[in-house]
Design an enzyme around this catalytic site. Structure first.
Site, PDB file in Angstrom:
ATOM      1  N   ASP A  85       7.910  -2.239   8.227  1.00 36.07           N
ATOM      2  CA  ASP A  85       7.396  -2.365   6.862  1.00 36.07           C
ATOM      3  C   ASP A  85       7.108  -0.992   6.257  1.00 36.07           C
ATOM      4  O   ASP A  85       7.271  -0.792   5.047  1.00 36.07           O
ATOM      5  CB  ASP A  85       6.105  -3.189   6.846  1.00 36.07           C
ATOM      6  N   HIS A  93       0.521  -3.990   9.297  1.00 43.39           N
ATOM      7  CA  HIS A  93       1.965  -4.101   9.067  1.00 43.39           C
ATOM      8  C   HIS A  93       2.701  -3.698  10.340  1.00 43.39           C
ATOM      9  O   HIS A  93       2.180  -2.951  11.172  1.00 43.39           O
ATOM     10  CB  HIS A  93       2.416  -3.191   7.922  1.00 43.39           C
ATOM     11  N   HIS A 114       0.833  -1.206   0.000  1.00 47.33           N
ATOM     12  CA  HIS A 114       0.000   0.000   0.000  1.00 47.33           C
ATOM     13  C   HIS A 114       0.863   1.250   0.000  1.00 47.33           C
ATOM     14  O   HIS A 114       0.548   2.246  -0.667  1.00 47.33           O
ATOM     15  CB  HIS A 114      -0.920   0.007   1.229  1.00 47.33           C
TER      16      HIS A 114
END
Length: 282
Positions: free
Chosen positions: A217, A213, A172
């Site tokens: 990350d 996450h 994302h």
């Protein structure tokens, strides 16, 4: 009528550019599937375990399963807004970009970033912090596939929404940062640029608060995507700027060597012409 004429004229230009660059666009689209396939494949290797210690989890309160949609809603807004912006040359008179060429550059950013992401999450599988990836969830582990077709179809859409194991680094955030950075470079509204960076920060915090996450990350995504974009821009020629008002399709950019050779050739022709004129008058 004037709007339709503008759309038609722009479409002719973009179709011409698409005819020259369709292989790059197609390759970028195909790699999106390859990236999804790789992310689904690592789910078979995922082993749920205790959630790792994380600074972001200490600092940000957990939103809970009932608010998981918040980060997805913001991501959908960023994604949709950016796609609309890349097609604004079809409608607006003021424009800096060609839609086809900007998507060629976007796919270059995405593919390089996603290649690094695939290598990273296959190197080490971390226990997923998301709710469906924790111990006790039926979705945390996938049984061995019954057929090769099952793998190729990525168990769509459930396999895309409820994936586990593809953590470092956030997909994302790859898309978010690529879109925001692209608008930062090729957009024209300063206030929108500032707002876009603010949304990227909020998106980062929401992903961590949603426990989708780990903080690492997100952090890795921030510096990796920016370094990738810097490298791609350094290696590839600059995109043509339409601010001058030209609506003609751009020619292929000349390298510095080609430009120097062309200038020398024109200079030599000019000298030869002057020599001929001097001989004739003598």
């Amino acid at each position: 009528m004037k709007l339709w004429r503008k759309i038609y004229t722009e479409a002719l230009i973009e179709i011409s550019l698409l005819g020259e660059n369709w292989k790059l666009i197609l390759a970028g689209l195909v790699f999106q599937y390859i990236h999804g396939l790789a992310a689904h494949g690592v789910h078979y290797l995922h082993r749920p375990g205790a959630t790792l210690q994380d600074v972001g989890f200490f600092l940000l309160p957990e939103l809970g399963q009932d608010k998981f949609y918040m980060s997805e809603t913001l991501f959908a807004f960023i994604f949709g807004s950016f796609i609309l912006w890349t097609f604004h040359p079809f409608v607006f008179q003021s424009k800096r970009i060609y839609t086809v060429l900007i998507w060629c550059r976007i796919f270059a950013y995405l593919v390089v970033s996603q290649c690094l992401r695939i290598v990273t999450f296959y190197s080490t599988q971390l226990p997923g912090p998301n709710y469906h990836c924790r111990e006790g969830s039926k979705l945390a582990r996938l049984p061995p596939p019954e057929s090769f077709l099952e793998v190729l179809l990525i168990n769509f859409p459930q396999g895309v929404v409820y994936g586990c194991g593809d953590l470092i680094f956030s997909s994302h955030m790859i898309f978010t940062l690529v879109f925001v950075r692209t608008y930062q470079k090729y957009g024209t509204r300063r206030c929108i640029k500032q707002f876009a960076w603010l949304l990227a920060v909020v998106q980062s915090l929401l992903i961590i608060a949603s426990r989708k996450h780990y903080t690492v990350d997100i952090v890795v995504a921030w510096y990796t995507v920016n370094l990738v974009a810097f490298y791609v821009d350094w290696k590839l020629p600059e995109l043509p700027d339409r601010s001058s008002g030209s609506t003609a399709p751009p020619l292929l950019p000349l390298s510095t060597r080609n430009k120097d050779g062309k200038n020398k050739e024109e200079h030599q022709k000019l000298l030869n012409g002057n020599s001929s004129a001097t001989s004739s008058s003598g």
